[in-house]
Write a protein that holds these residues in place. Structure first.
Motif, PDB file in Angstrom:
ATOM      1  N   ILE A   1      -4.536  -3.266  -6.665  1.00 53.84           N
ATOM      2  CA  ILE A   1      -5.337  -3.697  -7.603  1.00 53.84           C
ATOM      3  C   ILE A   1      -4.678  -4.067  -8.917  1.00 53.84           C
ATOM      4  CG2 ILE A   1      -7.177  -3.472  -9.455  1.00 53.84           C
ATOM      5  CD1 ILE A   1      -8.736  -1.708  -7.387  1.00 53.84           C
ATOM      6  N   LYS A   2      -3.762  -3.154  -9.289  1.00 53.76           N
ATOM      7  CA  LYS A   2      -2.595  -3.438 -10.318  1.00 53.76           C
ATOM      8  C   LYS A   2      -1.669  -4.490 -10.117  1.00 53.76           C
ATOM      9  CE  LYS A   2      -1.592   0.871 -10.755  1.00 53.76           C
ATOM     10  NZ  LYS A   2      -0.829   2.107 -11.148  1.00 53.76           N
ATOM     11  N   SER A   3      -1.278  -4.542  -8.868  1.00 55.31           N
ATOM     12  CA  SER A   3      -0.374  -5.614  -8.616  1.00 55.31           C
ATOM     13  C   SER A   3      -1.248  -7.227  -8.671  1.00 55.31           C
ATOM     14  CB  SER A   3       0.092  -5.448  -7.283  1.00 55.31           C
ATOM     15  OG  SER A   3       0.868  -4.416  -7.223  1.00 55.31           O
ATOM     16  N   ALA A   4      -2.394  -7.073  -7.927  1.00 56.94           N
ATOM     17  CA  ALA A   4      -3.053  -8.497  -8.241  1.00 56.94           C
ATOM     18  C   ALA A   4      -3.450  -8.836  -9.707  1.00 56.94           C
ATOM     19  CB  ALA A   4      -4.375  -8.126  -7.355  1.00 56.94           C
ATOM     20  N   LEU A   5      -3.902  -7.809 -10.501  1.00 54.17           N
ATOM     21  CA  LEU A   5      -4.255  -8.269 -11.973  1.00 54.17           C
ATOM     22  C   LEU A   5      -2.686  -8.880 -12.495  1.00 54.17           C
ATOM     23  CD1 LEU A   5      -6.373  -5.195 -12.920  1.00 54.17           C
ATOM     24  CD2 LEU A   5      -6.776  -7.709 -12.538  1.00 54.17           C
ATOM     25  N   VAL A   6      -1.756  -8.164 -12.291  1.00 55.27           N
ATOM     26  CA  VAL A   6      -0.378  -8.823 -12.839  1.00 55.27           C
ATOM     27  C   VAL A   6       0.013 -10.018 -12.407  1.00 55.27           C
ATOM     28  CG1 VAL A   6       2.112  -8.635 -12.933  1.00 55.27           C
ATOM     29  CG2 VAL A   6       0.745  -6.582 -13.315  1.00 55.27           C
ATOM     30  N   VAL A   7      -0.253 -10.380 -11.078  1.00 50.07           N
ATOM     31  CA  VAL A   7      -0.075 -11.559 -10.443  1.00 50.07           C
ATOM     32  C   VAL A   7      -1.191 -12.509 -11.162  1.00 50.07           C
ATOM     33  CG1 VAL A   7      -0.160 -13.258  -8.608  1.00 50.07           C
ATOM     34  CG2 VAL A   7       0.833 -10.927  -8.211  1.00 50.07           C
ATOM     35  N   VAL A   8      -2.069 -12.343 -11.456  1.00 52.39           N
ATOM     36  CA  VAL A   8      -3.117 -13.403 -12.057  1.00 52.39           C
ATOM     37  C   VAL A   8      -2.673 -13.358 -13.413  1.00 52.39           C
ATOM     38  CG1 VAL A   8      -5.574 -13.526 -12.680  1.00 52.39           C
ATOM     39  CG2 VAL A   8      -4.895 -12.624 -10.509  1.00 52.39           C
TER      40      VAL A   8
ATOM     41  N   SER B   1       4.628 -17.075 -10.499  1.00 49.96           N
ATOM     42  CA  SER B   1       3.844 -15.735 -10.970  1.00 49.96           C
ATOM     43  C   SER B   1       4.097 -14.366  -9.973  1.00 49.96           C
ATOM     44  CB  SER B   1       2.464 -16.127 -10.987  1.00 49.96           C
ATOM     45  OG  SER B   1       1.725 -16.280  -9.405  1.00 49.96           O
ATOM     46  N   ILE B   2       4.372 -14.921  -8.784  1.00 51.77           N
ATOM     47  CA  ILE B   2       4.667 -13.864  -7.784  1.00 51.77           C
ATOM     48  C   ILE B   2       6.022 -13.125  -7.852  1.00 51.77           C
ATOM     49  CG2 ILE B   2       4.949 -13.314  -5.190  1.00 51.77           C
ATOM     50  CD1 ILE B   2       2.707 -15.138  -4.672  1.00 51.77           C
ATOM     51  N   GLY B   3       6.701 -14.261  -8.267  1.00 56.60           N
ATOM     52  CA  GLY B   3       8.487 -14.050  -8.329  1.00 56.60           C
ATOM     53  C   GLY B   3       8.495 -13.171  -9.805  1.00 56.60           C
ATOM     54  N   LEU B   4       7.725 -13.359 -10.615  1.00 57.77           N
ATOM     55  CA  LEU B   4       7.676 -12.543 -11.784  1.00 57.77           C
ATOM     56  C   LEU B   4       7.163 -11.163 -11.755  1.00 57.77           C
ATOM     57  CD1 LEU B   4       7.426 -15.284 -14.512  1.00 57.77           C
ATOM     58  CD2 LEU B   4       9.361 -14.417 -13.799  1.00 57.77           C
ATOM     59  N   SER B   5       6.277 -11.095 -10.759  1.00 62.07           N
ATOM     60  CA  SER B   5       5.394  -9.999 -10.645  1.00 62.07           C
ATOM     61  C   SER B   5       6.264  -8.992  -9.914  1.00 62.07           C
ATOM     62  CB  SER B   5       4.190 -10.300  -9.781  1.00 62.07           C
ATOM     63  OG  SER B   5       3.268 -11.257 -10.873  1.00 62.07           O
ATOM     64  N   VAL B   6       7.296  -9.472  -9.024  1.00 64.70           N
ATOM     65  CA  VAL B   6       8.016  -8.467  -8.244  1.00 64.70           C
ATOM     66  C   VAL B   6       8.295  -7.135  -8.974  1.00 64.70           C
ATOM     67  CG1 VAL B   6      10.257  -8.059  -6.993  1.00 64.70           C
ATOM     68  CG2 VAL B   6       8.510 -10.363  -6.525  1.00 64.70           C
ATOM     69  N   PRO B   7       8.984  -7.208 -10.247  1.00 66.07           N
ATOM     70  CA  PRO B   7       9.492  -5.812 -10.812  1.00 66.07           C
ATOM     71  C   PRO B   7       8.316  -5.018 -10.997  1.00 66.07           C
ATOM     72  CG  PRO B   7      10.775  -7.987 -11.898  1.00 66.07           C
ATOM     73  CD  PRO B   7       9.557  -8.386 -11.027  1.00 66.07           C
ATOM     74  N   PHE B   8       7.226  -5.634 -11.431  1.00 67.28           N
ATOM     75  CA  PHE B   8       5.999  -4.847 -11.761  1.00 67.28           C
ATOM     76  C   PHE B   8       5.493  -4.203 -10.539  1.00 67.28           C
ATOM     77  CE2 PHE B   8       6.346  -7.868 -15.112  1.00 67.28           C
ATOM     78  CZ  PHE B   8       6.107  -7.198 -16.185  1.00 67.28           C
ATOM     79  N   ILE B   9       5.434  -4.851  -9.468  1.00 67.22           N
ATOM     80  CA  ILE B   9       4.890  -4.438  -8.026  1.00 67.22           C
ATOM     81  C   ILE B   9       5.702  -3.163  -7.707  1.00 67.22           C
ATOM     82  CG2 ILE B   9       4.245  -5.153  -6.003  1.00 67.22           C
ATOM     83  CD1 ILE B   9       3.612  -7.754  -6.748  1.00 67.22           C
TER      84      ILE B   9
ATOM     85  N   TRP C   1       6.680   2.567  -6.652  1.00 67.23           N
ATOM     86  CA  TRP C   1       7.592   3.510  -7.007  1.00 67.23           C
ATOM     87  C   TRP C   1       6.593   4.626  -7.252  1.00 67.23           C
ATOM     88  CZ3 TRP C   1      11.466   6.714  -7.246  1.00 67.23           C
ATOM     89  CH2 TRP C   1      11.599   7.634  -8.166  1.00 67.23           C
ATOM     90  N   GLY C   2       5.685   4.454  -8.040  1.00 71.97           N
ATOM     91  CA  GLY C   2       5.052   5.470  -8.627  1.00 71.97           C
ATOM     92  C   GLY C   2       3.928   6.134  -7.410  1.00 71.97           C
ATOM     93  N   PHE C   3       3.747   5.089  -6.297  1.00 67.77           N
ATOM     94  CA  PHE C   3       3.112   5.606  -5.313  1.00 67.77           C
ATOM     95  C   PHE C   3       3.920   6.196  -4.384  1.00 67.77           C
ATOM     96  CE2 PHE C   3       1.858   4.627  -0.739  1.00 67.77           C
ATOM     97  CZ  PHE C   3       0.613   5.254  -0.707  1.00 67.77           C
ATOM     98  N   MET C   4       5.216   6.153  -4.146  1.00 69.03           N
ATOM     99  CA  MET C   4       5.765   6.789  -3.129  1.00 69.03           C
ATOM    100  C   MET C   4       6.797   7.957  -3.645  1.00 69.03           C
ATOM    101  SD  MET C   4       7.649   3.601  -1.057  1.00 69.03           S
ATOM    102  CE  MET C   4       8.596   2.883  -2.493  1.00 69.03           C
ATOM    103  N   LYS C   5       6.748   8.287  -5.004  1.00 64.14           N
ATOM    104  CA  LYS C   5       7.525   9.061  -5.789  1.00 64.14           C
ATOM    105  C   LYS C   5       7.101  10.466  -5.239  1.00 64.14           C
ATOM    106  CE  LYS C   5       9.116  10.707 -10.296  1.00 64.14           C
ATOM    107  NZ  LYS C   5       8.537  10.623 -11.857  1.00 64.14           N
ATOM    108  N   PRO C   6       5.936  10.793  -5.141  1.00 61.98           N
ATOM    109  CA  PRO C   6       5.519  12.187  -4.529  1.00 61.98           C
ATOM    110  C   PRO C   6       6.132  12.445  -3.380  1.00 61.98           C
ATOM    111  CG  PRO C   6       3.590  11.196  -5.542  1.00 61.98           C
ATOM    112  CD  PRO C   6       4.653  10.204  -5.391  1.00 61.98           C
ATOM    113  N   GLY C   7       6.286  11.523  -2.483  1.00 67.16           N
ATOM    114  CA  GLY C   7       6.714  11.581  -1.026  1.00 67.16           C
ATOM    115  C   GLY C   7       8.488  11.794  -0.942  1.00 67.16           C
TER     116      GLY C   7
END
Length: 256
Positions: free
Chosen positions: A40-47, A90-98, A103-109
């Motif tokens: 959801i956050k990634s989609a909002l950034v792309v939009v 917009s997808i290219g510029l969103s890559v760093p945010f995605i 990173w926040g999702f995988m960090k605990p593992g």
């Protein structure tokens, strides 16, 4: 007197726990909900990027085209070109945010060593990504574009449509943002013990051949562009060898 009635069912409000390093057996639903939040956050950034780029396309596109003679073949192609261009950029510029959300999702593992390396490498990864885009835009794109145009003008009347120009521009810029991540990838493999400088030297010729194959797949089909693309990839590989040797020397000097 029966004590059965003394016990009543008490409703329990269960809140989804944040995933932690210790909680490696978290329910699957927690992972799904966390991944859903990332999507959801990634989609909002792309939009958001899409709205900004589409609203300002008539202002920045003349600078991007660099005075090239570009045509459109009909009124519908104009809006289609603006939409496709805005989506791609917009997808290219969103890559760093995605990547940051992932990173926040995988960090605990991840274990502590992997977490520390990736966290310290994020600024370098961003700088290398931007450097790759700039190299593609200011070096590879103009040289390869005008070389191919001049080659075609010897025998043809060359007409470049807006769609073709933007597709060529993205092809000669976006891949370099990823290619320039090569030192970070190699350093990470060395950090976790899967690669060392001696091995890199031994497999150098095979790596060069692999880079040549990758160049042929991602770049326009002309030898001139392949050479321009292959040169920085080889340079990045050699720089990675130097960095790994320095790191290995530092590790050897540390007291056991």
């Amino acid at each position: 007197m029966s004590k059965v009635n003394e016990y009543k069912e008490v409703p329990v409000n269960r809140k989804r726990k944040k995933l932690t390093q210790e909680d490696n057996m978290a329910p699957l639903m927690d992972h799904i909900l966390d991944l859903r939040a990332v999507v959801i956050k990634s989609a909002l950034v792309v939009v958001l990027w899409f709205v900004i780029i589409f609203a300002t396309v008539s202002w920045w596109f003349p600078y991007v085209s660099k005075g090239a003679n570009i045509v459109v073949l009909g009124p519908f192609e104009v809006i289609r070109f603006y939409l496709q261009t805005s989506v791609s950029i917009s997808i290219g510029l969103s890559v760093p945010f995605i990547c940051w959300f992932l990173w926040g999702f995988m960090k605990p593992g991840l274990v502590e060593r992997e977490t520390a390396f990736i966290k310290s490498s994020l600024p370098g990864m961003l700088l290398l990504f931007v450097a790759g885009l700039l190299f593609g835009y200011f070096v590879v794109h103009p040289i390869s574009y005008f070389f191919l145009i001049s080659l075609g003008e010897k025998n043809f009347d060359v007409i470049v449509t807006a769609d073709e120009y933007m597709a060529f521009l993205l092809m000669t810029t976006i891949p370099f943002g990823l290619i320039f991540q090569l030192p970070v990838v190699i350093l990470f493999l060395n950090y976790i013990g899967l690669l060392n400088a001696e091995t890199m030297v031994k497999i150098r010729k095979y790596v060069y051949f692999g880079l040549l194959v990758i160049t042929a797949l991602i770049m326009p089909p002309d030898v001139f562009t392949h050479l321009i693309t292959l040169a920085p990839m080889i340079a990045l590989y050699e720089v990675s060898i130097v960095l790994i040797r320095r790191r290995e020397k530092k590790q050897q000097k540390k007291p056991q």
